[in-house]
Design a protein around this motif. Structure first.
Motif, mmCIF file in Angstrom:
data_model
loop_
_atom_site.group_PDB
_atom_site.id
_atom_site.type_symbol
_atom_site.label_atom_id
_atom_site.label_comp_id
_atom_site.label_asym_id
_atom_site.label_seq_id
_atom_site.Cartn_x
_atom_site.Cartn_y
_atom_site.Cartn_z
ATOM 1 N N PRO A 149 -7.644 3.548 -4.118
ATOM 2 C CA PRO A 149 -6.222 3.872 -3.777
ATOM 3 C C PRO A 149 -5.919 4.936 -2.803
ATOM 4 C CG PRO A 149 -6.626 3.681 -6.197
ATOM 5 C CD PRO A 149 -7.902 3.893 -5.555
ATOM 6 N N LEU A 150 -6.760 5.931 -3.082
ATOM 7 C CA LEU A 150 -6.436 7.278 -1.997
ATOM 8 C C LEU A 150 -7.186 6.771 -0.415
ATOM 9 C CD1 LEU A 150 -7.786 9.978 -4.145
ATOM 10 C CD2 LEU A 150 -5.717 10.037 -3.141
ATOM 11 N N ALA A 151 -8.198 6.070 -0.526
ATOM 12 C CA ALA A 151 -8.624 5.711 0.893
ATOM 13 C C ALA A 151 -7.618 4.744 1.503
ATOM 14 C CB ALA A 151 -9.981 5.234 0.689
ATOM 15 N N LEU A 152 -7.110 3.711 0.646
ATOM 16 C CA LEU A 152 -6.093 2.781 1.132
ATOM 17 C C LEU A 152 -4.810 3.539 1.733
ATOM 18 C CD1 LEU A 152 -6.172 -0.090 -1.710
ATOM 19 C CD2 LEU A 152 -7.172 -0.216 0.404
ATOM 20 N N HIS A 153 -4.653 4.626 1.128
ATOM 21 C CA HIS A 153 -3.709 5.333 1.736
ATOM 22 C C HIS A 153 -4.042 6.117 2.926
ATOM 23 C CE1 HIS A 153 0.338 5.846 -0.328
ATOM 24 N NE2 HIS A 153 -0.260 4.955 -1.177
ATOM 25 N N GLY A 154 -5.104 6.244 3.279
ATOM 26 C CA GLY A 154 -5.603 6.753 4.457
ATOM 27 C C GLY A 154 -6.088 8.333 4.314
ATOM 28 N N SER A 155 -6.065 8.628 3.042
ATOM 29 C CA SER A 155 -6.806 10.085 2.909
ATOM 30 C C SER A 155 -8.351 10.318 3.210
ATOM 31 C CB SER A 155 -6.601 10.441 1.312
ATOM 32 O OG SER A 155 -5.421 10.568 0.956
ATOM 33 N N ASP A 156 -8.458 11.390 3.593
ATOM 34 C CA ASP A 156 -9.863 11.909 3.747
ATOM 35 C C ASP A 156 -10.548 11.925 2.433
ATOM 36 O OD1 ASP A 156 -9.730 11.686 6.505
ATOM 37 O OD2 ASP A 156 -9.939 13.600 6.795
ATOM 38 N N VAL A 206 0.839 -1.300 0.001
ATOM 39 C CA VAL A 206 0.101 0.136 -0.085
ATOM 40 C C VAL A 206 0.774 1.217 -0.172
ATOM 41 C CG1 VAL A 206 -1.634 1.326 1.397
ATOM 42 C CG2 VAL A 206 -1.988 -1.194 1.169
ATOM 43 N N GLN A 207 1.889 1.127 0.784
ATOM 44 C CA GLN A 207 2.649 2.477 0.954
ATOM 45 C C GLN A 207 3.487 2.554 -0.681
ATOM 46 O OE1 GLN A 207 3.181 4.268 3.313
ATOM 47 N NE2 GLN A 207 1.881 2.871 4.414
ATOM 48 N N ASP A 208 3.797 1.409 -1.385
ATOM 49 C CA ASP A 208 4.320 1.664 -2.449
ATOM 50 C C ASP A 208 3.312 2.007 -3.654
ATOM 51 O OD1 ASP A 208 6.540 0.823 -1.331
ATOM 52 O OD2 ASP A 208 6.633 -1.556 -2.084
ATOM 53 N N LEU A 209 2.072 1.959 -3.416
ATOM 54 C CA LEU A 209 1.094 2.275 -4.407
ATOM 55 C C LEU A 209 0.962 3.571 -4.764
ATOM 56 C CD1 LEU A 209 -1.778 0.682 -5.803
ATOM 57 C CD2 LEU A 209 -2.741 1.730 -3.890
ATOM 58 N N ASP A 210 0.687 3.856 -5.987
ATOM 59 C CA ASP A 210 0.659 5.454 -6.235
ATOM 60 C C ASP A 210 -1.034 5.856 -6.110
ATOM 61 O OD1 ASP A 210 0.303 7.883 -7.395
ATOM 62 O OD2 ASP A 210 0.826 7.319 -9.410
ATOM 63 N N PRO A 211 -1.502 6.479 -5.034
ATOM 64 C CA PRO A 211 -2.837 6.656 -4.837
ATOM 65 C C PRO A 211 -3.642 7.321 -5.956
ATOM 66 C CG PRO A 211 -1.214 8.116 -3.321
ATOM 67 C CD PRO A 211 -0.396 7.476 -4.219
ATOM 68 N N LYS A 212 -2.664 8.054 -6.988
ATOM 69 C CA LYS A 212 -3.318 8.847 -8.017
ATOM 70 C C LYS A 212 -3.031 8.112 -9.252
ATOM 71 C CE LYS A 212 -4.002 13.031 -5.663
ATOM 72 N NZ LYS A 212 -3.870 14.329 -5.444
ATOM 73 N N GLY A 213 -2.707 6.915 -9.179
ATOM 74 C CA GLY A 213 -2.323 6.014 -10.243
ATOM 75 C C GLY A 213 -3.710 5.592 -11.135
ATOM 76 N N SER A 214 -3.561 5.107 -12.145
ATOM 77 C CA SER A 214 -4.688 4.596 -13.109
ATOM 78 C C SER A 214 -4.770 3.063 -12.689
ATOM 79 C CB SER A 214 -4.838 5.055 -14.494
ATOM 80 O OG SER A 214 -4.080 4.473 -15.275
ATOM 81 N N TYR A 215 -5.799 2.692 -12.429
ATOM 82 C CA TYR A 215 -6.253 1.236 -12.189
ATOM 83 C C TYR A 215 -7.420 0.867 -12.698
ATOM 84 C CZ TYR A 215 -2.623 2.336 -8.596
ATOM 85 O OH TYR A 215 -1.373 2.943 -8.027
#
Ligand SMILES: Nc1ncnc2c1ncn2[C@@H]1O[C@H](COP(=O)(O)OP(=O)(O)OP(=O)(O)O)[C@@H](O)[C@H]1O
Length: 795
Positions: free
Chosen positions: A79-86, A37-46
């Motif tokens: 992805p953003l939520a997995l990263h912990g963002s509001d 999850v840390q390595d994941l780009d939260p703004k990447g395209s999936y």
């Protein structure tokens, strides 16, 4: 890719051991997952779920439900939520927002190992209505049941507070409505939310609006500030004041709509039809007649409207199963109706805005808005019940000419593409004479019509948007006539009446139980009830001839509503009685044809049918006669009238009246004496029965009054969702009332009755989780099954 767990637990191991093995395995899994999850780009395209680092249980849950491709909102928000963002998530109706928060909830708690009773409550998901909460819970269970160990629960009221309290103590994830959650936060001593890591508001704009303001603010007071908050809605709020209330930390605004694009799906065809208020029901009836093979939701502005139209149309047998849903129905009835509608292939459901948001009924063809929505957002959510997830759908809005300009400008501002269509005149039918006839014959319907009239007029009066809703432009006399009423009931209005506050006032305190929409339950400034002369008339009549009707309609609303539904289904679904001709044919093969029929000399093409109970055979020599066979009532006249007999103690039959032996009669005295004696005896008997009846009636009345009072006290306190929960103006006072007279106990009993303990046990033991040739697992049949399963995830 998410790591795969190797070495499945052998089923032979004892449960405790299995669990411990799984925990150890999860520990290893969690570390790897956290790294990914840390390595994941939260703004990447999936594009698919398999592109994301998800735990094996979640992957399996998604696979079991056949969710592989991410919808646009899921691709951006997860992805953003997995990263912990509001997150402030906005996406069109039916675009998969539920999974966009369910997956992160499961994953984030899993990675934090917020599992088991010691971990406490880790996530709170709030929805504005009970139905929506149940639906979210259902999705949560479907995804989570494939191996997650969380204990999840539903807190929406409708069962005893105590029952919920003990379940709450074990929950890691709770799906709730605001009122009920606040009640627990204030009352449940050992319920702690200190560990809550995630707060989710589905239909966030609705929960943040005035209706829920006080409940939500109070809940927020209890929650830790250091948490992740996810907000989702098709009509998202971006108001700074709202966001400040939630103490969001650098929230990510995730919207899948292009700038200036409408929040309605592209596959939705949206039209409006101009129909003067007095012609609305004619147009609706004609519409339904042309769409009998469809699944339709018709939105109306109040529960009273819903009741009347449902009852009236039901009597006229439109040829499509009818259902109705409003917030004044009991929870069990509501659930039953939504389930029926979900499973129906063709059905027409009349509903208030209780069904406007979030509900995911499969394959709805049409959304009809008979009464204009209070604002453009409500319009968007209502039409969003169709054209969901890549499906087509059609929506039609009925507008009175006086509403056209204002409403269109509101919709235009929200970029809603809507076009006018007109009704084909030859398809237009008038049901006014029928309605008038029905109301004339049936006081119950007339009463409902009067209530519907008053509630509609009042709803227009209290609307805030006066550019759309112009009461003075409506022809109320004609409107009343169109409902079948002999005249327009007079209604007094009170200045300063607030639409939302009124709409959301607690059930017990409302005279004209307006609707079901949730929210603001502040009742402090409640104005005196508006009463029409018809209310008074009915109260007067209520004491005698209409008592039964009235009691049935007003007090047993819920039961009646449910019955009504069943009746409608019966009307339309029940297998038609086989016609006697057919019966005769079958019977004749069994050599039961009476000689009279068999020997008859008949003209060509004609046939003789023996009607049981008839002296002579009936000659069927024309279509009209054949039709006659379908009517039990008409056949009655061919049957001989029966004889009434009475049986004595020895079982011998006698005529009701038998002539007495003359001598025996004379021995008893003269005719006059006997008559007097008989009258005296009968009068005495009547007096005694009368006394008994009065005592009984008194007792019944008292018991009823007690019950009603108790229910009212319960309802005042049972602040659940939208339609019932009083905003806690003085929380402690309301809670006191609640404690004093909760009806939860009885409801819990009801629930228990419906769900034998055996069944629950079955779910706890994991039975019934058979997978049918790779298809979805057998779904829990009832809410209690679902809850038992979710709680049982923890074992
Ligand atoms: N990734 C997916 N693949 C296939 N179907 C999906 C996916 N995500 C969601 N769905 C389906 O799409 C439908 C709509 O989903 P959902 O109810 O979450 O929509 P929503 O955006 O919350 O709608 P609303 O705004 O009305 O609340 C559901 O039937 C759901 O099963």
């Amino acid at each position: 890719m998410a790591p795969h767990i190797t070495g499945r637990t052998k089923p032979t191991k004892p449960k405790k051991q299995q669990r411990a093995t799984k925990r150890k395995r999860d520990d290893v899994d969690v570390e790897k997952l956290e790294q990914q999850v840390q390595d994941l780009d939260p703004k990447g395209s999936y594009t698919s779920f398999s592109d994301l680092p998800l735990s094996l249980p979640t992957q399996e849950g998604l696979k079991a439900c056949h969710f592989t491709t991410l919808t646009p909102i899921q691709a951006r928000a997860v992805p953003l939520a997995l990263h912990g963002s509001d997150i402030l998530g906005a996406a069109k109706t039916g675009s998969g927002k539920t999974l966009a928060f369910i997956v992160p909830v499961l994953e984030n708690l899993y990675r934090k190992q917020c599992v088991g009773q010691d971990a406490g409550l880790g996530a709170m998901i709030i929805a504005p209505t009970r139905e929506l909460a149940i639906q979210i819970f259902d999705v949560l269970v479907k995804i989570g049941r494939k191996g997650h160990l969380f204990s999840a629960g539903l807190v929406i009221g409708g069962k005893s507070l105590q029952e919920e309290q003990s379940a709450l103590a074990r929950m890691n994830i709770v799906v709730c409505t605001p009122g009920r959650m606040l009640q627990h936060l204030s009352q449940t001593a050992l319920f702690s939310v200190d560990n809550v890591q995630m707060l989710v508001l589905d239909e966030a704009d609705r929960i943040l609006d005035m209706g829920f303001q006080r409940d939500l603010d109070a809940i927020l007071e209890y929650l830790p500030k250091d948490r992740q908050t996810l907000l989702f809605s098709a009509t998202q709020t971006k108001r700074v004041s709202d966001l400040a209330r939630l103490s969001l930390r650098d929230p990510e605004y995730v919207s899948t709509s292009e700038q200036g694009e409408s929040a309605t799906p592209k596959s939705l065809q949206q039209n409006y039809v101009l129909t003067p208020l007095p012609d609305k029901l004619d147009t609706l009836w004609s519409f339904i007649q042309t769409c009998k093979k469809s699944k339709i939701i018709v939105f109306l502005s109040s529960g009273k409207q819903v009741r009347f139209v449902f009852e009236a149309f039901r009597h006229m047998q439109p040829g499509i199963p009818l259902l109705h849903l409003h917030g004044r129905q009991k929870q069990t009835a509501r659930l039953d109706i939504t389930t029926k509608f979900s499973h129906a292939q063709h059905s027409c459901m009349f509903a208030t805005d209780v069904a406007a948001r979030g509900l995911d009924f499969p394959a709805v063809d049409w959304v009809v808005q008979l009464d204009a929505p209070e604002d453009a957002d409500t319009y968007i959510h209502r039409v969003g019940r169709t054209a969901r997830y890549e499906r087509d759908g059609k929506a039609v809005l009925f507008l009175d000419p006086s509403e056209e300009e204002g409403m269109l400008s509101r919709l235009e501002a929200k970029k809603v593409p809507i076009e006018r269509i007109s009704v084909k005149q030859k398809k237009q039918q008038s049901i006014k004479p029928q309605l008038q006839n029905m109301c004339f014959k049936d006081p119950t319907l007339k009463y409902l019509g009067q209530k519907a009239f008053a509630s509609y007029v009042r709803s227009i009066h209290i609307q805030k948007d006066k550019e759309v809703f112009k009461l003075d432009k409506l022809n109320l006399e004609e409107f009343a006539a169109s409902l079948g009423l002999p005249g327009a009931p007079k209604i007094k209005f009170i200045a300063g009446d607030d639409a939302k506050a009124r709409k959301n006032a607690p059930r017990a305190k409302m005279d004209d139980s307006e609707d079901d929409s949730e929210g603001e339950k502040g009742d402090k400034n409640k104005k005196p009830e508006i009463r029409t002369k018809y209310d008074r008339m009915f109260e007067r009549k209520n004491q005698d001839v209409l008592a039964d009707h009235y009691a049935k309609m007003v007090r047993d609303d819920d039961i009646e509503a449910l019955d009504g539904t069943q009746m409608s289904d019966d009307d339309l679904f029940s297998v038609k009685r086989r016609i006697p001709v057919q019966e005769e044919k079958e019977d004749s093969s069994d050599e039961e044809t009476t000689p009279a029929v068999a020997d008859m000399d008949l003209p060509p093409g004609a046939k003789a049918v023996h009607i049981p109970g008839a002296k002579d055979a009936l000659i069927i020599d024309s279509k009209r006669r054949e039709k006659l066979l379908k009517s039990k009532k008409k056949l009655l006249k061919f049957k001989e009238s029966g004889q009434k007999l009475v049986f004595d103690d020895e079982g011998n039959a006698h005529q009701i009246y038998e002539l007495e032996d003359e001598d025996a009669f004379k021995a008893k005295g003269t005719a006059e004496e006997q008559r007097k004696k008989f009258l005296e005896e009968e009068a005495q008997r009547v007096r005694e029965s009368d006394l008994l009846d009065k005592a009984l009636a008194k007792e019944k009345k008292r018991a009823k009054r007690e019950k009603r009072k108790e229910r009212e006290r319960g309802e005042e306190g049972a602040s659940d969702d939208e339609d019932e929960a009083p905003q806690l103006a003085d929380a402690s006072e309301d809670f006191k009332k609640f404690l004093a007279g909760s009806e939860d106990g009885s409801e819990a009993e009801e629930d228990e009755e419906e769900q034998p303990k055996k069944k629950q046990k079955k779910w706890f033991e994991g039975e019934g989780r058979r997978t049918d040739m790779g298809r979805e697992e057998a779904a829990p049949e009832t809410l209690a099954d679902l809850e038992a399963l979710a709680a049982g995830l923890l074992g």
